[in-house]
Design a protein around this motif. Structure first.
Motif, PDB file in Angstrom:
ATOM      1  N   ASP A  34       0.891  -1.185  -0.045  1.00 56.91           N
ATOM      2  CA  ASP A  34       0.229   0.129  -0.159  1.00 56.91           C
ATOM      3  C   ASP A  34       0.845   1.227   0.052  1.00 56.91           C
ATOM      4  N   ILE A  35       1.915   1.186  -0.683  1.00 59.40           N
ATOM      5  CA  ILE A  35       2.706   2.224  -0.788  1.00 59.40           C
ATOM      6  C   ILE A  35       2.914   2.774  -2.303  1.00 59.40           C
ATOM      7  N   VAL A  36       2.460   4.024  -2.446  1.00 64.43           N
ATOM      8  CA  VAL A  36       2.185   4.573  -3.746  1.00 64.43           C
ATOM      9  C   VAL A  36       3.240   4.421  -4.761  1.00 64.43           C
ATOM     10  N   THR A  37       3.039   4.002  -5.999  1.00 63.58           N
ATOM     11  CA  THR A  37       4.126   3.738  -7.000  1.00 63.58           C
ATOM     12  C   THR A  37       4.253   5.316  -7.794  1.00 63.58           C
ATOM     13  N   LEU A  38       5.339   5.863  -7.608  1.00 63.69           N
ATOM     14  CA  LEU A  38       5.630   7.101  -7.750  1.00 63.69           C
ATOM     15  C   LEU A  38       5.953   7.201  -9.536  1.00 63.69           C
ATOM     16  N   GLY A  39       5.841   8.444 -10.056  1.00 64.70           N
ATOM     17  CA  GLY A  39       5.978   8.399 -11.461  1.00 64.70           C
ATOM     18  C   GLY A  39       4.623   8.588 -12.092  1.00 64.70           C
ATOM     19  N   GLY A  40       3.670   8.813 -11.735  1.00 60.46           N
ATOM     20  CA  GLY A  40       2.173   9.035 -12.117  1.00 60.46           C
ATOM     21  C   GLY A  40       1.356   7.627 -12.009  1.00 60.46           C
ATOM     22  N   TYR A  41       0.166   7.950 -12.095  1.00 61.64           N
ATOM     23  CA  TYR A  41      -0.945   6.727 -11.849  1.00 61.64           C
ATOM     24  C   TYR A  41      -0.878   6.530 -13.477  1.00 61.64           C
ATOM     25  N   PRO A  42      -1.150   5.094 -13.875  1.00 59.98           N
ATOM     26  CA  PRO A  42      -1.501   4.043 -12.970  1.00 59.98           C
ATOM     27  C   PRO A  42      -0.505   3.067 -12.743  1.00 59.98           C
ATOM     28  N   GLY A  43       0.889   4.016 -12.473  1.00 60.58           N
ATOM     29  CA  GLY A  43       1.941   3.019 -11.887  1.00 60.58           C
ATOM     30  C   GLY A  43       2.536   2.252 -12.798  1.00 60.58           C
ATOM     31  N   GLU A  44       2.612   0.915 -12.414  1.00 62.09           N
ATOM     32  CA  GLU A  44       2.977  -0.271 -13.199  1.00 62.09           C
ATOM     33  C   GLU A  44       2.301  -0.500 -14.456  1.00 62.09           C
TER      34      GLU A  44
END
Length: 684
Positions: A495-505
C-alpha cells in the motif's frame, strides 16, 4: 466427482440429531427418504458432547447416529465440531478466548469464539479431528470431512500480537524492512524493537470498520489473521489426511466474506463448499457472481452448495419466506453455476436458541404435509433423474474478471478519495454488464493462467501485486484484451504509492497517465461523450463516483468527459500493445454504457451469447466431454417467452423435446440437453 461412493448430485444438509430423541430421529429418517435426501452433515457443533472434559472422549452417541443414518440410506458429511470450544476449556484455559476489536476479553459464549493463535485451541482442535478420523476412517458412510464451520472473525489478544510479530519477521526479515514497507517515518511511527508493534484495533491504529491511520499495518494484520485461521484449518486437515488420505476435506466458505483471502485458502481445500444466503432483494446477478467466484477459487472445478435455507433465514432484519418456486429456482441457479451438491441448513428446525426460526426441510410441526417439504421433495426427485448427466460438468468461459481479496482490503482501508467506493460493487457492475447479455465470466485470481482467456477485466485494481503488471503485459502482447478502471495501479503490495504517475506499473500497457482523481458527491455526475459511434455505443452516458483526469500517451481516446473543468479530457481509452489491446475506463459508468462496451469487446473476440437476452431470464451453460447443457432460469413473477433460435434438445427435468421457443412459468427452470447438431452453437 467429489466422491464416487455417491455418483450423483448430493442432496441433504445440516442435521443435529443430538438435539432430538430416537423417536423423532426415526421420523426424520422416514421423511429423508420421502424427500430424496441422501447426505447429512452432522457433528458441526458437538465438541462439548464428544469431549465433556479434558481427558474424556465419548463417541458412542455419534457411532449410533452415523450407523442409523447409513443403515437408512443416508451418507454422512462429517464435521470436526471445532467451530465452538467447550465451556470447560474456556474456564480452565482462558487463552482460548478472543479479545475483540475494542480490546475486551471475551467470556464463554456464542461461537467462532476461539483465538486462532491459542496453543490450547490448536492443540485440542487438532486432537479431536485426529480422533474422529482414526475412529471413522473405515466407515462406509463417510463421504467427506467438514472442518470447523464458517471460519471468520479477528482476535487482538497478546498471543495474536506475538504471532503477528513472528509473522512479520518471516515476511520482512528485519525491522528496517517493516519500517520501509509501512512508511513509518509518517507520524513518527518508527519501530526499534519488535515488541513495540501491537495489533491495529480501536486502542491503536483503527477506529471503526476499515477506518485506519496506517493502511500498511492494518493490511498486514488482515493478511496475518487470514493466515492464522488457515493454519488452524490446516492442522485439522493434516490430522485427518493422516488417516483418510482418500477422502476429500472441505470447510464451508461464505462467498464474498471479506475477512479471509479465499484464493489462498482454496489451495488447501480438496473441494470448495460455501453457504448461500441472499436476501429477497439481492440482485440475481450478484448471487450468480458469487457462485462463479466460488467456482473460480479452484479454476472451474465444481463446488458444493453446503448451506442454503429451504424457506427463511433468522439473522437478517426482515426474514421473509422464499416464495413458492424460489427455493427450487435458486437451487438450480447453484447447479447452473457449477454446484454438484444442493444442501440445506437445516434439515429439522431447532426448538430453542437463535436458530429456532431459521427455516428447515422439516418444520416444527414435524410432518411432511407442508409447502416447504413438498417443494424439497419435488426437487429431490428431479435431482435423482438428472444427476448422472450434469455431474462434474464445467463452465467453459473466455472472459475472466479479477477478484482480489488483498486489493479489496487495501481499497476499503484507503483514506480517501471517497467513502462511497466499494470494491465488490464495482466488480459486480462489470459482471452484471455481461450477465445481462447472457455472457459467462469466471471470477479469477491474479495468479490464474491468463492464457485461458480472451478478455480479462480488473475493476479498481488499486493494488498491483509484484509481477502482475508483467503478466498483463504478456497477456496483451500475445493478443488478449485487458480492461481496467479508475483508481488502478496506485500502490504496491504494501500500500505504498508507485511514484511517477498513476496508474503506476500499468502505465506502459495502458498508454495513459492520470494526474488527479476527482471524488464526486452522491448527487453529482459527469458524462462520457463518445468521440464516434462504436457498435452499440453512441452519444453520451452518465458517470460518477470518481473521475480520473488522464492524459493519453500513445492510447487512442474513445470518449471524453462532458462537463467540469476537465471537460474534453479522456475518460475512455484503448492502447494497442503487441497483438492485443488495453482499455482504461476513468470513471464509474451507468449500466447501459458498460453493457455496450463489454458487448463490443466480446463481439470483437467472437464471444456470443447462446440465446438473446430477455429481462429477468438467467442463462448459463455447463459442459462435459460429450454434452452441453443450457440452463434457462426465469426469475420473473410472470410467465416469460424465450427464443431459442436453432437450439433443440431435451428438457432434463420433464423429458420433453424442446425447440425454437419456450414459455417458462414464473420461477420456472429449463435444463436443455442440446441435440448433437447444436452442440457447438454456444461460444461463450
Amino acid at each position: 466427482m467429489i466422491n464416487d461412493k455417491l455418483p450423483k448430485i448430493w442432496y441433504g444438509g445440516d442435521y443435529n440429531p443430538e438435539q432430538w430423541d430416537k423417536e423423532i430421529m426415526n421420523e426424520d429418517l422416514r421423511m429423508f427418504k420421502l424427500a430424496g435426501i441422501d447426505v447429512a452433515t452432522i457433528n458441526v457443533f458437538s465438541w462439548a458432547l464428544l469431549q465433556p472434559s479434558e481427558d474424556i472422549y465419548d463417541f458412542t452417541w455419534l457411532d449410533d447416529i452415523i450407523e442409523r443414518l447409513y443403515t437408512s440410506g443416508t451418507y454422512v458429511c462429517l464435521a470436526t465440531s471445532t467451530g465452538a470450544h467447550p465451556a470447560w476449556m474456556a474456564r480452565k484455559y482462558p487463552d482460548v478466548l478472543r479479545v475483540d476489536f475494542e480490546g475486551r476479553k471475551r467470556k464463554f459464549g456464542a461461537r467462532h469464539n476461539s483465538c486462532p493463535n491459542s496453543p490450547t485451541y490448536r492443540k485440542y482442535s487438532e486432537r479431536i479431528a485426529e480422533k474422529l478420523a482414526e475412529r471413522y476412517k473405515d466407515h462406509p458412510a463417510i463421504l467427506i470431512w467438514h472442518i470447523s464451520n464458517e471460519y471468520g472473525g479477528y482476535c487482538y489478544c497478546d498471543q495474536c500480537a506475538d504471532g503477528f510479530r513472528t509473522w512479520l519477521q518471516a515476511r520482512y526479515a528485519t525491522l528496517g524492512q517493516v519500517n520501509k514497507a509501512w512508511n513509518t517515518n509518517f507520524w513518527g511511527h518508527t519501530f526499534y524493537d519488535w515488541e513495540e508493534i501491537v495489533p491495529p484495533n480501536a486502542l491503536s491504529e483503527e477506529r471503526t470498520g476499515d477506518n485506519t491511520f496506517f493502511q500498511g499495518i492494518s493490511l498486514d494484520y488482515r493478511r496475518f489473521m487470514s493466515d492464522s485461521l488457515l493454519e488452524c484449518y490446516k492442522l485439522e486437515y493434516n490430522a485427518i489426511k493422516k488417516h483418510t488420505p482418500e477422502l476429500p476435506v472441505t470447510t464451508n466458505l461464505m462467498g464474498l466474506y471479506k475477512e479471509l483471502d479465499y484464493f489462498k485458502w482454496a489451495k488447501h481445500l480438496d473441494v470448495i463448499s460455501w453457504d448461500n444466503y441472499p436476501s429477497f432483494n439481492t440482485p440475481t446477478s450478484l448471487t450468480a457472481m458469487t457462485h462463479d467466484l466460488m467456482r473460480g477459487l479452484k479454476e472451474g472445478q465444481p463446488f458444493m452448495l453446503m448451506e442454503q435455507t429451504p424457506s427463511q433465514q433468522n439473522w437478517q432484519p426482515y426474514n421473509s419466506l422464499k416464495r413458492p418456486g424460489v427455493m427450487k429456482l435458486w437451487s438450480y441457479q447453484a447447479v447452473a453455476r457449477g454446484a454438484d451438491t444442493v444442501m440445506f441448513f437445516q434439515l429439522r428446525r431447532s426448538v430453542g436458541a437463535c436458530e429456532k426460526y431459521h427455516g428447515a426441510v422439516i418444520e416444527h410441526v414435524g410432518h411432511e404435509h407442508t409447502r416447504v417439504f413438498r417443494e424439497c421433495a419435488e426437487l429431490g426427485a428431479e435431482l435423482q433423474t438428472l444427476s448422472d448427466k450434469l455431474l462434474d460438468a464445467r463452465a467453459n468461459t473466455r472472459v475472466g474478471i479479477i477478484y482480489d481479496w488483498e486489493n479489496r482490503w487495501a481499497v476499503e482501508l484507503s483514506s480517501g478519495p471517497t467513502v462511497a467506493l466499494q470494491y465488490v460493487d464495482e466488480v459486480h457492475k462489470y459482471y452484471d454488464a455481461l450477465f445481462q447479455q447472457n455472457i459467462q465470466a469466471n471470477l479469477i485470481s491474479t495468479e490464474a493462467d491468463f492464457s485461458n482467456y480472451d478478455i480479462i477485466i480488473a475493476p479498481v485494481l488499486y493494488m498491483v501485486q509484484k509481477g502482475f503488471a508483467k503478466q498483463i503485459e504478456q497477456f496483451v502482447h500475445d493478443g488478449g484484451t485487458f480492461l481496467t478502471t479508475f483508481f488502478s495501479g496506485i500502490v504496491n503490495e504494501n500500500d505504498i504509492v508507485t511514484l511517477g504517475g498513476y496508474p503506476g506499473e500499468l502505465r506502459k500497457v495502458l498508454g495513459i497517465w492520470a494526474e488527479e482523481i476527482d471524488a464526486l458527491y452522491p448527487d453529482q455526475s459527469n458524462q462520457i461523450v463518445l468521440t464516434e459511434s462504436w457498435g452499440a455505443l453512441h452519444g453520451q452516458y452518465q458517470c460518477g463516483l470518481l473521475c480520473d483526469l488522464i492524459h493519453a500517451e500513445g492510447a487512442e481516446v474513445k470518449a471524453v468527459y462532458g462537463s467540469e473543468f476537465y471537460q474534453g479530457m479522456p475518460v475512455l481509452t484503448v492502447n494497442k500493445f503487441g497483438a492485443g489491446q488495453a482499455w482504461y475506463v476513468a470513471s464509474s459508468p451507468e449500466p447501459s454504457f458498460l453493457q455496450g462496451l463489454l458487448g463490443n469487446l466480446c463481439k470483437e473476440k467472437g464471444i456470443t451469447a447462446p440465446i438473446p437476452p430477455v429481462a429477468g431470464i438467467e442463462v448459463t451453460t455447463r459442459t462435459t466431454a460429450n454434452n452441453s447443457y443450457l440452463f434457462v432460469l426465469n426469475h420473473n413473477d410472470q410467465p416469460t417467452s424465450i427464443e431459442l433460435g436453432d437450439l433443440t434438445g431435451t428438457d432434463l427435468i420433464t423429458g420433453e423435446p424442446i425447440k425454437n421457443k419456450i414459455t417458462l412459468p414464473p420461477k420456472g427452470v429449463l435444463i436443455l440437453e442440446k441435440n448433437e447438431s447444436t452442440q457447438n452453437s454456444i461460444k461463450s
